[in-house]
Scaffold this motif. Structure first.
Motif, mmCIF file in Angstrom:
data_model
loop_
_atom_site.group_PDB
_atom_site.id
_atom_site.type_symbol
_atom_site.label_atom_id
_atom_site.label_comp_id
_atom_site.label_asym_id
_atom_site.label_seq_id
_atom_site.Cartn_x
_atom_site.Cartn_y
_atom_site.Cartn_z
ATOM 1 N N ARG A 23 -45.192 -4.825 27.661
ATOM 2 C CA ARG A 23 -45.675 -5.437 27.921
ATOM 3 C C ARG A 23 -47.222 -5.650 27.928
ATOM 4 N N GLU A 26 -49.205 -2.246 26.689
ATOM 5 C CA GLU A 26 -49.671 -2.277 25.870
ATOM 6 C C GLU A 26 -51.009 -3.303 26.723
ATOM 7 N N GLU A 27 -50.492 -3.692 27.485
ATOM 8 C CA GLU A 27 -52.057 -4.167 28.963
ATOM 9 C C GLU A 27 -53.709 -3.291 28.838
ATOM 10 N N LEU A 31 -49.983 1.450 24.744
ATOM 11 C CA LEU A 31 -49.117 1.372 22.709
ATOM 12 C C LEU A 31 -49.964 0.547 22.335
ATOM 13 N N ASN A 32 -49.809 0.426 20.931
ATOM 14 C CA ASN A 32 -50.836 -0.906 20.367
ATOM 15 C C ASN A 32 -49.671 -1.190 18.826
ATOM 16 N N ARG A 40 -44.207 -8.694 18.718
ATOM 17 C CA ARG A 40 -44.653 -7.467 18.303
ATOM 18 C C ARG A 40 -43.856 -6.882 17.169
ATOM 19 N N TYR A 42 -42.822 -2.501 16.921
ATOM 20 C CA TYR A 42 -43.445 -1.070 16.977
ATOM 21 C C TYR A 42 -42.590 -0.023 16.216
ATOM 22 N N ASP A 46 -44.388 4.526 18.649
ATOM 23 C CA ASP A 46 -44.902 3.889 19.505
ATOM 24 C C ASP A 46 -43.564 3.928 20.739
#
Length: 131
Positions: A23, A26-27, A31-32, A40, A42, A46
């Motif tokens: 996470r 991602e923040e 990663l998206n 989520r 992946y 990813d």
């Protein structure tokens, strides 16, 4: 046949890290994942990016440096620009590590000198007390 996907828990277990770490990446925009409601999802890409993030960390690259490389890759499908940047970054990292090695060698020498002087003084004091 559809592409393999992972939940955050599955990816965390596969990569031997915590979901919280994923996470965080991602923040940071590294990663998206796609989302299905609150979940989520992946993809293999990813997982590859996560491997690169972890490898970069082991090599001493900051997350910002890793993000720069990802952005170059995403914006230049030709990897020449990315490779040139990577070579520049590795040269800088190598120079920094060389400086650290030199600093450590100097500190080691200084520590050995202090240790030798302390040992000499202790020996002199001990011999003086015995006599």
């Amino acid at each position: 046949m559809s592409e393999q996907t992972f939940s955050i828990g599955e990816l965390a277990k596969l990569m031997d890290i915590t979901p919280r770490s994923i996470r965080f990446y991602e923040e940071q925009g590294l990663l998206n994942p796609t989302r299905n409601g609150q979940n989520r999802i992946y993809q293999k890409k990813d997982q590859v990016r996560l491997k690169l993030i972890l490898r970069g960390k082991r090599l001493g690259f900051s997350l910002a440096e890793t993000k720069t490389l990802f952005n170059l890759y995403d914006s230049h499908k030709n990897s020449k620009v990315q490779l040139e940047e990577m070579l520049k970054m590795t040269a800088e990292k190598r120079a920094h590590m060389q400086q650290q090695l030199e600093d450590i060698a100097m500190l080691k020498t200084e520590l050995e000198d202090v240790e030798a002087r302390c040992q000499e003084e202790l020996t002199a004091l001990t011999q003086g007390q015995i006599a």
